[in-house]
Design an enzyme around this catalytic site. Structure first.
Site, PDB file in Angstrom:
ATOM      1  N   GLN A  13       0.753  -1.294  -0.078  1.00 57.30           N
ATOM      2  CA  GLN A  13      -0.052  -0.090  -0.012  1.00 57.30           C
ATOM      3  C   GLN A  13       0.853   1.199  -0.092  1.00 57.30           C
ATOM      4  OE1 GLN A  13      -3.604   1.507   2.752  1.00 57.30           O
ATOM      5  NE2 GLN A  13      -1.627   1.776   3.759  1.00 57.30           N
ATOM      6  N   ASP A  14       1.787   1.340   1.198  1.00 58.66           N
ATOM      7  CA  ASP A  14       2.582   2.685   1.096  1.00 58.66           C
ATOM      8  C   ASP A  14       3.609   2.759   0.069  1.00 58.66           C
ATOM      9  OD1 ASP A  14       1.178   2.672   3.362  1.00 58.66           O
ATOM     10  OD2 ASP A  14       2.633   2.672   4.876  1.00 58.66           O
ATOM     11  N   SER A 133       6.248   1.696  13.721  1.00 55.39           N
ATOM     12  CA  SER A 133       5.024   1.563  13.826  1.00 55.39           C
ATOM     13  C   SER A 133       4.651   2.022  15.202  1.00 55.39           C
ATOM     14  CB  SER A 133       4.464   0.002  13.630  1.00 55.39           C
ATOM     15  OG  SER A 133       3.403  -0.224  14.004  1.00 55.39           O
ATOM     16  N   GLU A 135       2.294   0.333  16.856  1.00 55.78           N
ATOM     17  CA  GLU A 135       2.230  -0.997  17.272  1.00 55.78           C
ATOM     18  C   GLU A 135       3.241  -1.030  18.550  1.00 55.78           C
ATOM     19  OE1 GLU A 135       0.123  -3.829  17.179  1.00 55.78           O
ATOM     20  OE2 GLU A 135      -1.156  -2.577  16.366  1.00 55.78           O
ATOM     21  N   TYR A 156       5.045  -8.987  15.816  1.00 57.76           N
ATOM     22  CA  TYR A 156       5.265  -8.036  14.714  1.00 57.76           C
ATOM     23  C   TYR A 156       6.001  -6.679  15.494  1.00 57.76           C
ATOM     24  CZ  TYR A 156       4.013  -3.828  11.865  1.00 57.76           C
ATOM     25  OH  TYR A 156       4.102  -2.717  11.225  1.00 57.76           O
ATOM     26  N   HIS A 186      -2.643   3.692   8.806  1.00 57.14           N
ATOM     27  CA  HIS A 186      -3.079   4.334   7.712  1.00 57.14           C
ATOM     28  C   HIS A 186      -3.824   3.383   6.764  1.00 57.14           C
ATOM     29  CE1 HIS A 186       1.157   3.864   7.904  1.00 57.14           C
ATOM     30  NE2 HIS A 186       1.059   3.673   6.650  1.00 57.14           N
TER      31      HIS A 186
HETATM   32  P1  NAP Z   1       1.882  -3.926   3.126  1.00 54.17           P
HETATM   33  O1  NAP Z   1       0.908  -3.401   2.227  1.00 54.17           O
HETATM   34  O2  NAP Z   1       1.676  -4.976   3.732  1.00 54.17           O
HETATM   35  O3  NAP Z   1       3.155  -3.915   2.280  1.00 54.17           O
HETATM   36  C1  NAP Z   1       4.437  -4.709   2.650  1.00 54.17           C
HETATM   37  C2  NAP Z   1       5.344  -4.804   1.656  1.00 54.17           C
HETATM   38  O4  NAP Z   1       6.528  -5.581   1.954  1.00 54.17           O
HETATM   39  C3  NAP Z   1       4.900  -5.474   0.426  1.00 54.17           C
HETATM   40  O5  NAP Z   1       5.485  -5.094  -0.886  1.00 54.17           O
HETATM   41  C4  NAP Z   1       5.511  -6.920   0.556  1.00 54.17           C
HETATM   42  O6  NAP Z   1       5.543  -7.526  -0.674  1.00 54.17           O
HETATM   43  C5  NAP Z   1       6.731  -6.456   1.166  1.00 54.17           C
HETATM   44  N1  NAP Z   1       7.610  -7.687   1.655  1.00 54.17           N
HETATM   45  C6  NAP Z   1       6.742  -8.684   2.573  1.00 54.17           C
HETATM   46  N2  NAP Z   1       7.804  -9.350   2.838  1.00 54.17           N
HETATM   47  C7  NAP Z   1       8.976  -9.091   2.398  1.00 54.17           C
HETATM   48  C8  NAP Z   1      10.287  -9.577   2.225  1.00 54.17           C
HETATM   49  N3  NAP Z   1      10.695 -10.824   2.707  1.00 54.17           N
HETATM   50  N4  NAP Z   1      11.275  -8.993   1.704  1.00 54.17           N
HETATM   51  C9  NAP Z   1      10.933  -7.855   0.804  1.00 54.17           C
HETATM   52  N5  NAP Z   1       9.918  -7.333   0.891  1.00 54.17           N
HETATM   53  C10 NAP Z   1       8.613  -8.017   1.562  1.00 54.17           C
HETATM   54  O7  NAP Z   1       2.215  -2.842   4.139  1.00 54.17           O
HETATM   55  P2  NAP Z   1       1.889  -1.346   4.144  1.00 54.17           P
HETATM   56  O8  NAP Z   1       0.728  -0.830   4.779  1.00 54.17           O
HETATM   57  O9  NAP Z   1       2.314  -0.575   2.838  1.00 54.17           O
HETATM   58  O10 NAP Z   1       3.114  -0.905   4.989  1.00 54.17           O
HETATM   59  C11 NAP Z   1       4.453  -0.302   4.798  1.00 54.17           C
HETATM   60  C12 NAP Z   1       5.266  -0.535   5.905  1.00 54.17           C
HETATM   61  O11 NAP Z   1       4.851   0.488   7.067  1.00 54.17           O
HETATM   62  C13 NAP Z   1       5.586  -1.932   6.655  1.00 54.17           C
HETATM   63  O12 NAP Z   1       6.927  -2.097   7.025  1.00 54.17           O
HETATM   64  C14 NAP Z   1       4.345  -1.936   7.745  1.00 54.17           C
HETATM   65  O13 NAP Z   1       4.934  -2.701   8.688  1.00 54.17           O
HETATM   66  C15 NAP Z   1       4.827  -0.533   8.403  1.00 54.17           C
HETATM   67  N6  NAP Z   1       3.516   0.122   8.939  1.00 54.17           N
HETATM   68  C16 NAP Z   1       2.298   0.300   8.487  1.00 54.17           C
HETATM   69  C17 NAP Z   1       1.260   0.759   8.781  1.00 54.17           C
HETATM   70  C18 NAP Z   1       0.006   0.977   8.408  1.00 54.17           C
HETATM   71  O14 NAP Z   1      -0.987   1.175   9.058  1.00 54.17           O
HETATM   72  N7  NAP Z   1      -0.258   0.721   7.008  1.00 54.17           N
HETATM   73  C19 NAP Z   1       1.546   1.461  10.149  1.00 54.17           C
HETATM   74  C20 NAP Z   1       2.823   1.578  10.566  1.00 54.17           C
HETATM   75  C21 NAP Z   1       3.689   1.005  10.040  1.00 54.17           C
HETATM   76  P3  NAP Z   1       4.356  -8.413  -1.241  1.00 54.17           P
HETATM   77  O15 NAP Z   1       3.567  -7.334  -2.074  1.00 54.17           O
HETATM   78  O16 NAP Z   1       5.117  -9.505  -2.547  1.00 54.17           O
HETATM   79  O17 NAP Z   1       3.490  -8.807  -0.265  1.00 54.17           O
HETATM   80  O1  F7E Z   2      -6.291  -4.206  13.314  1.00 53.27           O
HETATM   81  C1  F7E Z   2      -9.147  -5.357  15.347  1.00 53.27           C
HETATM   82  C2  F7E Z   2      -7.619  -5.978  15.772  1.00 53.27           C
HETATM   83  O2  F7E Z   2      -5.105  -5.678  11.502  1.00 53.27           O
HETATM   84  C3  F7E Z   2      -6.978  -3.107  13.965  1.00 53.27           C
HETATM   85  C4  F7E Z   2      -0.779  -2.807  10.516  1.00 53.27           C
HETATM   86  O3  F7E Z   2      -0.660  -2.060   9.469  1.00 53.27           O
HETATM   87  O4  F7E Z   2      -1.453  -1.305  11.801  1.00 53.27           O
HETATM   88  C5  F7E Z   2      -1.745  -2.334  11.474  1.00 53.27           C
HETATM   89  O5  F7E Z   2      -1.993  -3.216  12.525  1.00 53.27           O
HETATM   90  C6  F7E Z   2      -7.834  -3.528  15.084  1.00 53.27           C
HETATM   91  C7  F7E Z   2      -7.012  -4.616  16.114  1.00 53.27           C
HETATM   92  O6  F7E Z   2      -4.426  -3.393  12.163  1.00 53.27           O
HETATM   93  C8  F7E Z   2     -10.711  -7.735  13.312  1.00 53.27           C
HETATM   94  O7  F7E Z   2      -7.733  -6.915  16.872  1.00 53.27           O
HETATM   95  C9  F7E Z   2     -11.238  -6.699  15.012  1.00 53.27           C
HETATM   96  O8  F7E Z   2      -7.389  -4.047  17.328  1.00 53.27           O
HETATM   97  O9  F7E Z   2      -6.342  -3.787  10.790  1.00 53.27           O
HETATM   98  P1  F7E Z   2      -5.530  -4.442  11.829  1.00 53.27           P
HETATM   99  P2  F7E Z   2      -3.274  -3.409  13.404  1.00 53.27           P
HETATM  100  O10 F7E Z   2      -3.187  -4.844  14.069  1.00 53.27           O
HETATM  101  O11 F7E Z   2      -3.679  -2.379  14.301  1.00 53.27           O
HETATM  102  C10 F7E Z   2      -0.025  -0.912  12.610  1.00 53.27           C
HETATM  103  C11 F7E Z   2       0.171   0.424  13.041  1.00 53.27           C
HETATM  104  C12 F7E Z   2       0.967  -1.539  11.892  1.00 53.27           C
HETATM  105  O12 F7E Z   2       2.150  -1.080  11.915  1.00 53.27           O
HETATM  106  C13 F7E Z   2       0.593  -2.836  11.291  1.00 53.27           C
HETATM  107  O13 F7E Z   2       1.460  -3.075  10.269  1.00 53.27           O
HETATM  108  O14 F7E Z   2      -8.985  -4.128  14.485  1.00 53.27           O
HETATM  109  N1  F7E Z   2      -9.948  -6.358  14.543  1.00 53.27           N
HETATM  110  N2  F7E Z   2     -11.496  -7.619  13.833  1.00 53.27           N
HETATM  111  C14 F7E Z   2      -9.571  -7.040  13.421  1.00 53.27           C
HETATM  112  N3  F7E Z   2      -8.438  -6.872  12.789  1.00 53.27           N
HETATM  113  C15 F7E Z   2      -8.214  -7.624  11.639  1.00 53.27           C
HETATM  114  N4  F7E Z   2      -7.206  -7.738  10.910  1.00 53.27           N
HETATM  115  N5  F7E Z   2      -9.349  -8.588  11.268  1.00 53.27           N
HETATM  116  C16 F7E Z   2     -10.443  -8.585  12.212  1.00 53.27           C
HETATM  117  O15 F7E Z   2     -11.371  -9.474  11.967  1.00 53.27           O
END
Ligand code: NAP
Ligand code: F7E
Length: 347
Positions: A13-14, A133, A135, A156, A186
């Site tokens: 996504q990002d 993150s 988290e 994680y 996000h």
């Molecule tokens: P995402 O959609 O899950 O994308 C993760 C990316 O990492 C994908 O391109 C995936 O490739 C790649 N990847 C997974 N395993 C890998 C490996 N072994 N080697 C190289 N690349 C690998 O995550 P996102 O939401 O864009 O988030 C981007 C980053 O920000 C991540 O590090 C996530 O943990 C962090 N983050 C996200 C959030 C959020 O709310 N979105 C918040 C805080 C931090 P594939 O496409 O092949 O799966």
């Molecule tokens: O869960 C609750 C779940 O999986 C949000 C990643 O991008 O943000 C993400 O992590 C909340 C949690 O995101 C379901 O228990 C309820 O409390 O959408 P999520 P996350 O765990 O906050 C952080 C900042 C990152 O860094 C991570 O990469 O929603 N929840 N019911 C559920 N969650 C999921 N997935 N599925 C459910 O059915």
């Protein structure tokens, strides 16, 4: 001279939004893609439709493969490296703890060491962004700021905390320009379908067009500070344009529960979430993060960064996109090309 950026996780996504942003700023964009048996470039395919000069250049690589990362760093010689690659699903990290530690934690060290060695040998500095993150705040009391002590609650989050400190350590030990962005959740229409917001908006679209009857979720009371990914990649870029490196909290400063998200998403298509949402123990986590609410005051001031897209607009954009997707699925179904939702079933 145009700058060169290397993005790990460009297919995520990002990564897709960041590649778009850097392209508009005139960067030459390179991305690391992991090899899969099916195509995994859906989110960036549109970037190859235009002018060949501005197309990203892709390299096969993996965060578990240190020698491959070194080779890519040497080939690309980037000015800026954005490490967005990760096993990013919190629930899945409980099933794949060791793998998550390897990719999401140690992967960052592999990349930092490759950059350090190459930069020192060639005398060319590289700026590094680590996708940290919210988290890692885990059980800490809200609101969480850059001064809040960490209390991670999943494999994680523990891996991200390790990565956070490796990034700080490379900055302090070797003078690297290395930043952590502690981003709160996000989302966007490009969000992975097993994260809760997208799971909800996908279900809203499919229920509205008659493709799905109910939505099974876990903890509806968890609260998150949800922003829009497009705003958040702007903050990543800004972090690497400052005079000195640092660590920043990126958040909106507003939090809503999963229940509130569902309520609003269903209401947008004139449905009541209570008629469709049920809880299922499969979707609860061994340890939950109850309440994440970021305090972005310091970041607003330091980076002059302010999110443009609010909660209502985010939910609306996601619902509208998924309603359109569901309509297309309905058309395929009616033409006998049945499409099923993917996923293992506990995310
Ligand atoms: P995402 O959609 O899950 O994308 C993760 C990316 O990492 C994908 O391109 C995936 O490739 C790649 N990847 C997974 N395993 C890998 C490996 N072994 N080697 C190289 N690349 C690998 O995550 P996102 O939401 O864009 O988030 C981007 C980053 O920000 C991540 O590090 C996530 O943990 C962090 N983050 C996200 C959030 C959020 O709310 N979105 C918040 C805080 C931090 P594939 O496409 O092949 O799966
Ligand atoms: O869960 C609750 C779940 O999986 C949000 C990643 O991008 O943000 C993400 O992590 C909340 C949690 O995101 C379901 O228990 C309820 O409390 O959408 P999520 P996350 O765990 O906050 C952080 C900042 C990152 O860094 C991570 O990469 O929603 N929840 N019911 C559920 N969650 C999921 N997935 N599925 C459910 O059915």
């Amino acid at each position: 001279m145009a700058k060169t950026a290397l993005i790990t996780g460009i297919t995520g996504q990002d990564g897709s939004y960041l590649a778009e942003l850097l392209r508009t700023k005139g960067y030459s964009v390179h991305g690391i893609v992991r090899r899969a048996s099916t195509y995994n470039t859906e989110r960036i395919d549109h970037l190859f439709a235009d002018d060949a000069v501005t197309q990203p250049i892709l390299h096969y690589g993996d965060l578990s493969d240190g020698s491959g990362l070194r080779r890519i760093i040497e080939q690309v010689q980037p000015d800026e490296v954005y490490n967005l690659g990760a096993q990013s699903h919190v629930r899945v990290s409980f099933d794949q703890a060791e793998y998550t530690a390897d990719v999401t934690g140690l992967g960052v060290l592999r990349l930092l060491e490759a950059i350090r060695d190459y930069s020192q040998r060639i005398g060319q500095p590289m700026r590094f962004y680590q996708a940290s993150s919210s988290e890692i705040f885990g059980a800490a009391k809200p609101p969480q700021s850059i001064n809040t002590p960490f209390h991670p609650r999943s494999p994680y989050a523990v891996a991200k905390m390790y990565a956070f400190w490796q990034t700080v350590n490379h900055r302090e030990s070797y003078g690297m320009y290395a930043c952590n962005g502690l981003l709160f959740n996000h989302e966007s229409p490009r969000r992975g379908e097993t994260f809760v917001t997208r799971k909800i908006t996908r279900a809203v679209g499919r229920i509205k067009v008659g493709l799905q009857k109910q939505l099974l979720l876990g903890n509806l009371d968890a609260k998150r500070d949800w922003g829009h990914a497009q705003d958040y990649v702007e903050a990543m870029y800004l972090m690497l344009q400052q005079d000195a490196p640092g660590d920043y909290v990126i958040a909106t400063g507003e939090a809503y529960s999963v229940r509130e998200f569902a309520e609003r998403a269903f209401a947008l298509v004139d449905l009541d979430y209570r008629d469709f949402v049920q809880t299922d123990p499969r979707f609860f986590r061994p340890a939950e993060v109850d309440y994440l609410l970021g305090d972005p005051t310091e970041t607003n001031r330091l980076l002059n960064w302010h999110p443009k897209i609010g909660f209502d607009q985010l939910v609306r954009e996601m619902v509208e996109a998924d309603l359109e997707l569901a309509r297309q699925e309905r058309t395929l179904l009616d033409a006998n090309h049945l499409v099923g939702l993917k996923g293992i079933g506990n995310e």
